[in-house]
Design a protein around this motif. Structure first.
Motif, PDB file in Angstrom:
ATOM      1  N   GLN A   1      43.829  46.148  35.471  1.00 22.86           N
ATOM      2  CA  GLN A   1      43.272  47.420  35.020  1.00 22.86           C
ATOM      3  C   GLN A   1      42.195  47.196  33.963  1.00 22.86           C
ATOM      4  O   GLN A   1      41.152  47.852  33.973  1.00 22.86           O
ATOM      5  CB  GLN A   1      44.378  48.318  34.459  1.00 22.86           C
ATOM      6  CG  GLN A   1      43.897  49.693  34.037  1.00 22.86           C
ATOM      7  CD  GLN A   1      43.332  50.503  35.192  1.00 22.86           C
ATOM      8  OE1 GLN A   1      43.864  50.495  36.291  1.00 22.86           O
ATOM      9  NE2 GLN A   1      42.239  51.191  34.952  1.00 22.86           N
ATOM     10  N   LYS A   2      42.439  46.264  33.067  1.00 23.08           N
ATOM     11  CA  LYS A   2      41.454  45.962  32.015  1.00 23.08           C
ATOM     12  C   LYS A   2      40.185  45.357  32.609  1.00 23.08           C
ATOM     13  O   LYS A   2      39.082  45.677  32.159  1.00 23.08           O
ATOM     14  CB  LYS A   2      42.067  45.035  30.971  1.00 23.08           C
ATOM     15  CG  LYS A   2      43.160  45.700  30.163  1.00 23.08           C
ATOM     16  CD  LYS A   2      43.829  44.689  29.247  1.00 23.08           C
ATOM     17  CE  LYS A   2      45.069  45.271  28.598  1.00 23.08           C
ATOM     18  NZ  LYS A   2      45.833  44.253  27.860  1.00 23.08           N
ATOM     19  N   VAL A   3      40.337  44.474  33.611  1.00 24.08           N
ATOM     20  CA  VAL A   3      39.153  43.907  34.264  1.00 24.08           C
ATOM     21  C   VAL A   3      38.374  45.029  34.947  1.00 24.08           C
ATOM     22  O   VAL A   3      37.149  45.111  34.824  1.00 24.08           O
ATOM     23  CB  VAL A   3      39.538  42.800  35.271  1.00 24.08           C
ATOM     24  CG1 VAL A   3      38.330  42.383  36.115  1.00 24.08           C
ATOM     25  CG2 VAL A   3      40.112  41.587  34.548  1.00 24.08           C
ATOM     26  N   LEU A   4      39.082  45.907  35.658  1.00 21.63           N
ATOM     27  CA  LEU A   4      38.414  47.033  36.320  1.00 21.63           C
ATOM     28  C   LEU A   4      37.640  47.896  35.331  1.00 21.63           C
ATOM     29  O   LEU A   4      36.536  48.351  35.618  1.00 21.63           O
ATOM     30  CB  LEU A   4      39.446  47.904  37.053  1.00 21.63           C
ATOM     31  CG  LEU A   4      39.966  47.377  38.368  1.00 21.63           C
ATOM     32  CD1 LEU A   4      41.219  48.129  38.787  1.00 21.63           C
ATOM     33  CD2 LEU A   4      38.897  47.468  39.435  1.00 21.63           C
ATOM     34  N   THR A   5      38.219  48.104  34.171  1.00 19.32           N
ATOM     35  CA  THR A   5      37.608  48.970  33.159  1.00 19.32           C
ATOM     36  C   THR A   5      36.396  48.328  32.494  1.00 19.32           C
ATOM     37  O   THR A   5      35.427  49.016  32.196  1.00 19.32           O
ATOM     38  CB  THR A   5      38.657  49.323  32.079  1.00 19.32           C
ATOM     39  OG1 THR A   5      39.769  49.945  32.721  1.00 19.32           O
ATOM     40  CG2 THR A   5      38.093  50.261  31.039  1.00 19.32           C
ATOM     41  N   HIS A   6      36.442  47.007  32.284  1.00 24.00           N
ATOM     42  CA  HIS A   6      35.413  46.352  31.477  1.00 24.00           C
ATOM     43  C   HIS A   6      34.391  45.518  32.247  1.00 24.00           C
ATOM     44  O   HIS A   6      33.369  45.140  31.686  1.00 24.00           O
ATOM     45  CB  HIS A   6      36.084  45.469  30.424  1.00 24.00           C
ATOM     46  CG  HIS A   6      36.849  46.249  29.407  1.00 24.00           C
ATOM     47  ND1 HIS A   6      38.191  46.533  29.552  1.00 24.00           N
ATOM     48  CD2 HIS A   6      36.462  46.819  28.247  1.00 24.00           C
ATOM     49  CE1 HIS A   6      38.594  47.247  28.520  1.00 24.00           C
ATOM     50  NE2 HIS A   6      37.576  47.437  27.722  1.00 24.00           N
ATOM     51  N   SER A   7      34.639  45.235  33.503  1.00 23.76           N
ATOM     52  CA  SER A   7      33.731  44.373  34.265  1.00 23.76           C
ATOM     53  C   SER A   7      32.437  45.097  34.628  1.00 23.76           C
ATOM     54  O   SER A   7      32.442  46.271  34.981  1.00 23.76           O
ATOM     55  CB  SER A   7      34.407  43.899  35.555  1.00 23.76           C
ATOM     56  OG  SER A   7      33.517  43.116  36.314  1.00 23.76           O
ATOM     57  N   SER A   8      31.334  44.351  34.549  1.00 25.14           N
ATOM     58  CA  SER A   8      30.041  44.924  34.946  1.00 25.14           C
ATOM     59  C   SER A   8      29.705  44.556  36.391  1.00 25.14           C
ATOM     60  O   SER A   8      28.692  45.001  36.912  1.00 25.14           O
ATOM     61  CB  SER A   8      28.942  44.430  34.005  1.00 25.14           C
ATOM     62  OG  SER A   8      28.840  43.020  34.083  1.00 25.14           O
ATOM     63  N   ILE A   9      30.564  43.749  37.031  1.00 28.12           N
ATOM     64  CA  ILE A   9      30.358  43.428  38.442  1.00 28.12           C
ATOM     65  C   ILE A   9      31.517  44.018  39.244  1.00 28.12           C
ATOM     66  O   ILE A   9      32.562  44.340  38.683  1.00 28.12           O
ATOM     67  CB  ILE A   9      30.229  41.899  38.690  1.00 28.12           C
ATOM     68  CG1 ILE A   9      31.545  41.173  38.371  1.00 28.12           C
ATOM     69  CG2 ILE A   9      29.069  41.314  37.911  1.00 28.12           C
ATOM     70  CD1 ILE A   9      31.556  39.723  38.809  1.00 28.12           C
ATOM     71  N   PRO A  10      31.354  44.175  40.554  1.00 32.52           N
ATOM     72  CA  PRO A  10      32.420  44.758  41.368  1.00 32.52           C
ATOM     73  C   PRO A  10      33.713  43.934  41.308  1.00 32.52           C
ATOM     74  O   PRO A  10      33.697  42.710  41.172  1.00 32.52           O
ATOM     75  CB  PRO A  10      31.852  44.731  42.792  1.00 32.52           C
ATOM     76  CG  PRO A  10      30.377  44.650  42.622  1.00 32.52           C
ATOM     77  CD  PRO A  10      30.157  43.882  41.351  1.00 32.52           C
ATOM     78  N   VAL A  11      34.825  44.642  41.418  1.00 33.97           N
ATOM     79  CA  VAL A  11      36.151  44.032  41.436  1.00 33.97           C
ATOM     80  C   VAL A  11      36.871  44.516  42.682  1.00 33.97           C
ATOM     81  O   VAL A  11      37.005  45.719  42.889  1.00 33.97           O
ATOM     82  CB  VAL A  11      36.981  44.411  40.168  1.00 33.97           C
ATOM     83  CG1 VAL A  11      38.353  43.763  40.212  1.00 33.97           C
ATOM     84  CG2 VAL A  11      36.235  44.033  38.891  1.00 33.97           C
ATOM     85  N   LEU A  12      37.306  43.576  43.500  1.00 38.26           N
ATOM     86  CA  LEU A  12      38.081  43.904  44.681  1.00 38.26           C
ATOM     87  C   LEU A  12      39.536  43.589  44.348  1.00 38.26           C
ATOM     88  O   LEU A  12      39.851  42.450  44.001  1.00 38.26           O
ATOM     89  CB  LEU A  12      37.608  43.082  45.886  1.00 38.26           C
ATOM     90  CG  LEU A  12      38.120  43.510  47.245  1.00 38.26           C
ATOM     91  CD1 LEU A  12      37.150  43.053  48.316  1.00 38.26           C
ATOM     92  CD2 LEU A  12      39.493  42.992  47.542  1.00 38.26           C
ATOM     93  N   VAL A  13      40.404  44.599  44.443  1.00 35.97           N
ATOM     94  CA  VAL A  13      41.810  44.431  44.072  1.00 35.97           C
ATOM     95  C   VAL A  13      42.652  44.326  45.339  1.00 35.97           C
ATOM     96  O   VAL A  13      42.638  45.219  46.173  1.00 35.97           O
ATOM     97  CB  VAL A  13      42.299  45.604  43.189  1.00 35.97           C
ATOM     98  CG1 VAL A  13      43.751  45.436  42.845  1.00 35.97           C
ATOM     99  CG2 VAL A  13      41.436  45.704  41.933  1.00 35.97           C
ATOM    100  N   TYR A  14      43.390  43.203  45.429  1.00 35.20           N
ATOM    101  CA  TYR A  14      44.276  42.981  46.569  1.00 35.20           C
ATOM    102  C   TYR A  14      45.676  43.487  46.220  1.00 35.20           C
ATOM    103  O   TYR A  14      46.227  43.126  45.202  1.00 35.20           O
ATOM    104  CB  TYR A  14      44.332  41.489  46.913  1.00 35.20           C
ATOM    105  CG  TYR A  14      45.300  41.202  48.033  1.00 35.20           C
ATOM    106  CD1 TYR A  14      44.929  41.436  49.343  1.00 35.20           C
ATOM    107  CD2 TYR A  14      46.576  40.739  47.765  1.00 35.20           C
ATOM    108  CE1 TYR A  14      45.815  41.203  50.373  1.00 35.20           C
ATOM    109  CE2 TYR A  14      47.477  40.505  48.799  1.00 35.20           C
ATOM    110  CZ  TYR A  14      47.088  40.743  50.094  1.00 35.20           C
ATOM    111  OH  TYR A  14      47.982  40.523  51.112  1.00 35.20           O
ATOM    112  N   ARG A  15      46.242  44.335  47.099  1.00 28.05           N
ATOM    113  CA  ARG A  15      47.601  44.871  46.882  1.00 28.05           C
ATOM    114  C   ARG A  15      48.542  44.329  47.913  1.00 28.05           C
ATOM    115  O   ARG A  15      48.269  44.157  49.023  1.00 28.05           O
ATOM    116  CB  ARG A  15      47.582  46.378  46.991  1.00 28.05           C
ATOM    117  CG  ARG A  15      46.815  47.010  45.870  1.00 28.05           C
ATOM    118  CD  ARG A  15      46.924  48.476  45.940  1.00 28.05           C
ATOM    119  NE  ARG A  15      48.346  48.767  45.707  1.00 28.05           N
ATOM    120  CZ  ARG A  15      48.838  49.944  45.523  1.00 28.05           C
ATOM    121  NH1 ARG A  15      48.072  50.971  45.531  1.00 28.05           N
ATOM    122  NH2 ARG A  15      50.102  50.140  45.315  1.00 28.05           N
TER     123      ARG A  15
END
Length: 147
Positions: A133-147
């Motif tokens: 969640q913190k990476v999603l909130t603070h990253s300036s590049i796209p984040v792909l989350v695997y569930r």
């Protein structure tokens, strides 16, 4: 599309599943991977009067943590190489894994972070928060989350 993907991994089951899927994704897109492990930094401790401190303790701590992290990264790199995917590995010591992940992505000029949805469960996740969640909130590049 994506050319260089950072894949944070801590060796957990879900993280391993994310590694497997990231390798398949890299095969499909022709991207290269950098597997990343955020190693915990030596904890700052208070040593009161009469406390005995072994000066070699921080080095031993780092060596043990690094050994575990390098084994996790070596396993992921071997899987990628077996799948025909070019890859690198990187480990950084940090008190804040999400910041280390974002820093690693910047250092490696990655254009995507591909990570598991969570690592901790239960009260640990509630108290410590989700690194994803913190990476999603603070990253300036796209984040792909695997569930």
């Amino acid at each position: 599309m994506f050319k260089h993907i950072l894949v944070p991994t801590d060796g957990s089951d879900l993280s391993q599943q994310a590694v497997d899927r990231a390798i398949a994704f890299a095969v499909e897109t022709g991207a290269r991977l950098t597997f990343f492990n955020a190693e915990p930094a030596f904890p700052a401790m208070y040593y009161g009067t009469g406390a005995i401190f072994d000066a070699s303790m921080p080095r031993r701590f780092h060596d043990e943590v690094d050994s575990v992290g390098q084994a996790i990264l070596a396993k992921a790199a071997a899987q990628a190489q077996a799948g025909g995917v070019a890859c690198d590995t990187l480990a950084l010591a940090s008190d804040s894994p999400y910041e280390a992940i974002i820093e690693a992505a910047g250092r490696c000029a990655c254009d995507l972070i591909f990570m598991a949805s969570h690592g901790r469960r239960g009260i640990d996740a509630l108290l410590l928060g989700s690194e994803t969640q913190k990476v999603l909130t603070h990253s300036s590049i796209p984040v792909l989350v695997y569930r």
